[in-house]
Design an enzyme around this catalytic site. Structure first.
Site, PDB file in Angstrom:
ATOM      1  N   ASP A 264       0.792  -1.207   0.004  1.00 14.96           N
ATOM      2  CA  ASP A 264       0.072   0.007  -0.094  1.00 14.96           C
ATOM      3  C   ASP A 264       0.779   1.340   0.073  1.00 14.96           C
ATOM      4  O   ASP A 264       0.300   2.302  -0.007  1.00 14.96           O
ATOM      5  CB  ASP A 264      -0.905   0.018   1.184  1.00 14.96           C
ATOM      6  CG  ASP A 264      -1.904  -0.851   1.350  1.00 14.96           C
ATOM      7  OD1 ASP A 264      -1.997  -1.775   0.499  1.00 14.96           O
ATOM      8  OD2 ASP A 264      -2.676  -1.166   2.262  1.00 14.96           O
TER       9      ASP A 264
ATOM     10  N   LYS B 243       1.154   4.229  19.907  1.00 17.87           N
ATOM     11  CA  LYS B 243       0.396   5.223  20.300  1.00 17.87           C
ATOM     12  C   LYS B 243       0.741   5.856  21.565  1.00 17.87           C
ATOM     13  O   LYS B 243      -0.126   6.141  22.233  1.00 17.87           O
ATOM     14  CB  LYS B 243      -1.221   4.808  20.213  1.00 17.87           C
ATOM     15  CG  LYS B 243      -1.454   4.196  18.787  1.00 17.87           C
ATOM     16  CD  LYS B 243      -2.999   3.947  18.901  1.00 17.87           C
ATOM     17  CE  LYS B 243      -3.528   3.456  17.430  1.00 17.87           C
ATOM     18  NZ  LYS B 243      -4.731   2.746  17.256  1.00 17.87           N
TER      19      LYS B 243
ATOM     20  N   ASP C 270       0.298   5.793   3.028  1.00 19.40           N
ATOM     21  CA  ASP C 270      -0.321   4.487   2.926  1.00 19.40           C
ATOM     22  C   ASP C 270      -1.501   4.764   2.189  1.00 19.40           C
ATOM     23  O   ASP C 270      -2.328   5.312   2.534  1.00 19.40           O
ATOM     24  CB  ASP C 270      -0.494   3.939   4.393  1.00 19.40           C
ATOM     25  CG  ASP C 270      -1.194   2.539   4.153  1.00 19.40           C
ATOM     26  OD1 ASP C 270      -1.885   2.470   3.424  1.00 19.40           O
ATOM     27  OD2 ASP C 270      -1.132   1.897   5.153  1.00 19.40           O
TER      28      ASP C 270
END
Length: 359
Positions: A109, A161, A217
């Site tokens: 991707d 994260k 992406d």
């Protein structure tokens, strides 16, 4: 040298386009996504590309077969009978990859400048088992962040994260490994990012190189369109001769020479128009991809939209807000489509005022 491209799954994020074609052969800027990667690999001497596939491999093979001769590269296929994650495919393709040389691994991707020569040189210079490309992001709290030594690129750890700032570099989905990595991986569902990379970092065997330039992406429609804009702007600085110019063009715009743009249109910025399309007079296109064989009627206004192959759009149609039309969709005159996702072979005769999937 060899390379493995993780073609993987069903492309659900890019539906309805992937209901007609596997995602890697959906055209991005008028070229199949995977060809951007394969052509870049060819330029630095890769002579065999292995595709790890588990969805419609026969379509992939039929599409890519002519390019083997054209590019002078061997394309092999490693078929997953069950999904193996992002590491399992390396073990499955072990016999194809293990020739004693480093090999590249890519997520299918990814769109960027693909600086493979620089990545190879850096990998050889540090002597570790693996090197990953990292890219800088504005909001690192949304990603897994790579923490590394600035002086030599050695990766210390990964933080998923983070709520407290630890860095702003993330995994860009492009790697190079020594064959010894194959001893770490079994042919079973395994995450290279969550299982293999932390172990390599703990052994001081994983390094990173920062990617300069654009990266995206493009596996879902909004990012596909954003990535298209980044790619076209890169072309503008590096290969401007490939881009359209003239009256009614606000660059960067890429138009296949076989397509017809009638007088009075205003095209761009950030538009790609594939082969054998007709854009009728007075139409306005912004931040939009028009795939092969599509006709757009007079005086339509289309922004932030992907229009699938062989579709027809009527006159005075307005589309926006990341609308995506599958293959062979027909939209009647004077309709408004706001964020619609329309499956292939549909005829639309009434407006779609709010984001909706049309089955």
């Amino acid at each position: 040298m060899k390379a493995l491209i993780l073609v993987g799954g069903f492309g659900t994020r890019l539906r309805p386009l992937t209901l007609s074609k596997p995602k890697p052969i959906v055209e991005f800027a008028n070229k199949a996504m995977i060809l951007h990667q394969i052509e870049a690999l060819c330029k630095i001497g890769v002579n065999e590309v292995v595709l790890a596939v588990n969805y419609r491999p026969q379509l992939m093979s039929q599409y890519l077969e002519p390019y083997e001769k054209k590019l002078g590269i061997k394309i092999s296929y490693s078929h997953e009978t069950v999904p193996l994650g992002t590491a399992g495919p390396l073990a499955l393709a072990r016999d194809l990859l293990n020739d004693g040389e480093p090999f590249f691994v890519l997520n299918s991707d990814i769109i960027c400048d693909f600086p493979f020569a620089d990545l190879l040189a850096f990998h050889k210079s540090h002597g570790g088992e693996g090197t990953i490309m990292v890219t800088k992001v504005e909001e690192p709290s949304k990603y897994g962040v790579v923490v590394y030594k600035e002086e030599n690129g050695q990766i210390l750890k990964f933080v998923e994260k983070p709520q407290v700032y630890v860095g702003n570099k993330i995994n860009a989905g492009v790697y190079i490994f020594n064959p010894t990595i194959l001893d770490r991986i079994q042919p079973k569902p395994t995450s290279i990012e969550k299982e293999i990379f932390p172990a390599m970092a703990a052994d001081s065997q994983l390094y990173c190189m920062q990617l300069e330039g654009f990266w995206m992406d493009v596996g879902q429609p909004k990012d596909f369109l954003s990535g298209m804009g980044l790619y076209l702007n890169s072309l503008k600085s590096k290969q401007p001769e490939l881009l359209a110019t003239g009256n009614g063009i606000i660059g960067p715009v890429l138009i296949d020479p076989s397509s017809v743009i009638e007088p009075g249109c205003l095209i761009g910025p950030n538009v790609t128009i594939g082969p054998n399309c007709v854009i009728q007079e007075g139409t306005r296109l912004v931040n939009t991809t028009v795939l092969e064989g599509t006709t757009i009627g007079k005086n339509s206004w289309i922004k932030s939209t992907i229009i699938g192959w062989n579709s027809s759009i009527g006159k005075w149609v307005r589309m926006e807000n990341t609308s995506v039309l599958g293959e062979d969709v027909h939209v009647s005159d004077e309709l408004y489509i706001n964020g619609g996702k329309i499956l292939p072979h549909k005829s639309i005769t009434s407006s779609i005022p709010e984001p909706e999937i049309i089955m």
